[in-house]
Every structure is written in structure tokens, then in C-alpha cells.
Design an enzyme around this catalytic site. Structure first.
Site, PDB file in Angstrom:
ATOM      1  N   GLU A 256       0.826  -1.214   0.000  1.00  0.00           N
ATOM      2  CA  GLU A 256       0.000   0.000   0.000  1.00  0.00           C
ATOM      3  C   GLU A 256       0.860   1.264   0.000  1.00  0.00           C
ATOM      4  OE1 GLU A 256      -3.203   0.123  -0.494  1.00  0.00           O
ATOM      5  OE2 GLU A 256      -3.449  -2.046  -0.423  1.00  0.00           O
TER       6      GLU A 256
ATOM      7  N   ASN B 288       1.004   3.885  -3.113  1.00  0.00           N
ATOM      8  CA  ASN B 288       0.714   5.310  -2.922  1.00  0.00           C
ATOM      9  C   ASN B 288       1.840   6.183  -3.457  1.00  0.00           C
ATOM     10  OD1 ASN B 288      -1.790   4.883  -1.824  1.00  0.00           O
ATOM     11  ND2 ASN B 288      -1.187   5.348   0.280  1.00  0.00           N
TER      12      ASN B 288
ATOM     13  N   ARG C 212      -9.619   4.398  -7.731  1.00  0.00           N
ATOM     14  CA  ARG C 212      -8.902   4.252  -6.467  1.00  0.00           C
ATOM     15  C   ARG C 212      -9.883   4.138  -5.312  1.00  0.00           C
ATOM     16  NH1 ARG C 212      -5.087   2.000  -7.707  1.00  0.00           N
ATOM     17  NH2 ARG C 212      -3.222   2.796  -8.489  1.00  0.00           N
TER      18      ARG C 212
END
Length: 148
Positions: free
Chosen positions: A50, A54, A107
Site C-alpha cells: 500500500e 501510494n 482508487r
């Protein structure tokens, strides 16, 4: 008294989505020396995934930059940092809210929420135009060592 890491590693790579798997693999291999449980290992790999995603998607929305991954292993916990030198986060507290995203309809806005739920501590520092650093810590369960 300063706590000294037992071991550490660092790797950098271009912000291409294909390198998210590389980051997971590097961290899995690095933390293996601490003999984590399968559950701990999966949590760590997911949180790293994650953070790196990002950095790739939000840190460098207009092109390719570098992502810096660092692991530090202490006696009873792991610290992972993921850094980009991209556009930065305008409002870190807003970005921490579940479902908030600047990445468009595709997203989910759950990246930071997932990091928070899988790691014991997540700190985010960001400066507009200079980038973001995510530092995550995970306490590792003591394991019985087989005597020889």
C-alpha cells in the site's frame, strides 16, 4: 540511549507499478531473518504494498520518479520506511480518512487505512513539492527457538 538496529537494508527503484512486487519481495526476504509468523509476514507485505503503491500513484502522478524503501530490524520490532520525492500530500490528516483519494474513481482511498490496520504505528511526513515519507512499525511476536 539510542536503540541500534540489528540489521538494515535499503533499496531504491523507479516508480513503476511492476516494482510494487519487488518491494514486497525485498521486505519479505529481509524480515524472514526475524522468523515472523505467517500472519505478521502477510500484514507487513500488504502494508508495504500500500505504501509503495501510494508513492507510485500519488507521489508521481505525471511521470516516473524514484521510490526509496528502507528496512530496519530491532530486537522485537521491524521498521519500514517508504519515501518518494514527488508532489507531496496537501493535507495528511485528510489523506488518512478512509475512502479519501486524489486518484480518481478507480482508487479506493483505503491505502493508509490498510497500513494503519496492519502495522502497529504509521507516521507520515509530507511536504508539497518535496515528497512524502511513510514510516511503519510492527512488533514481532517472540518465537521459541529450537535448541540444538
Amino acid at each position: 540511549m539510542k536503540v541500534v538496529a540489528k540489521n538494515e537494508c535499503a533499496v531504491s527503484f523507479p516508480s513503476r507499478s511492476s516494482n510494487e512486487g519487488l518491494a514486497r519481495g525485498v521486505v519479505a526476504c529481509f524480515v524472514a531473518q526475524a522468523d515472523p509468523t505467517i500472519h505478521e509476514l502477510e500484514d507487513i507485505k500488504t502494508a508495504v504494498s500500500e505504501a509503495v503503491t501510494n508513492a507510485i500513484v500519488h507521489g508521481y502522478p505525471e511521470g516516473i520518479g524514484m521510490v526509496y524503501l528502507k528496512g530496519r530490524l530491532f530486537e522485537d520490532y521491524l521498521e519500514i520506511s517508504v519515501q518518494d520525492k514527488g508532489c507531496g500530500i496537501a493535507d495528511v490528516e485528510q489523506a488518512r480518512q478512509p475512502m479519501f483519494t486524489t486518484g480518481g474513481a478507480e482508487r479506493s482511498g483505503m491505502g493508509i487505512t490498510i497500513m494503519d490496520s496492519f502495522m502497529d504505528n504509521v507516521r507520515i511526513r509530507s511536504t508539497i513539492g518535496k515528497g512524502t515519507v511513510v514510516v511503519m512499525k510492527k512488533k514481532l511476536a517472540p518465537r521459541m527457538k529450537a535448541s540444538r
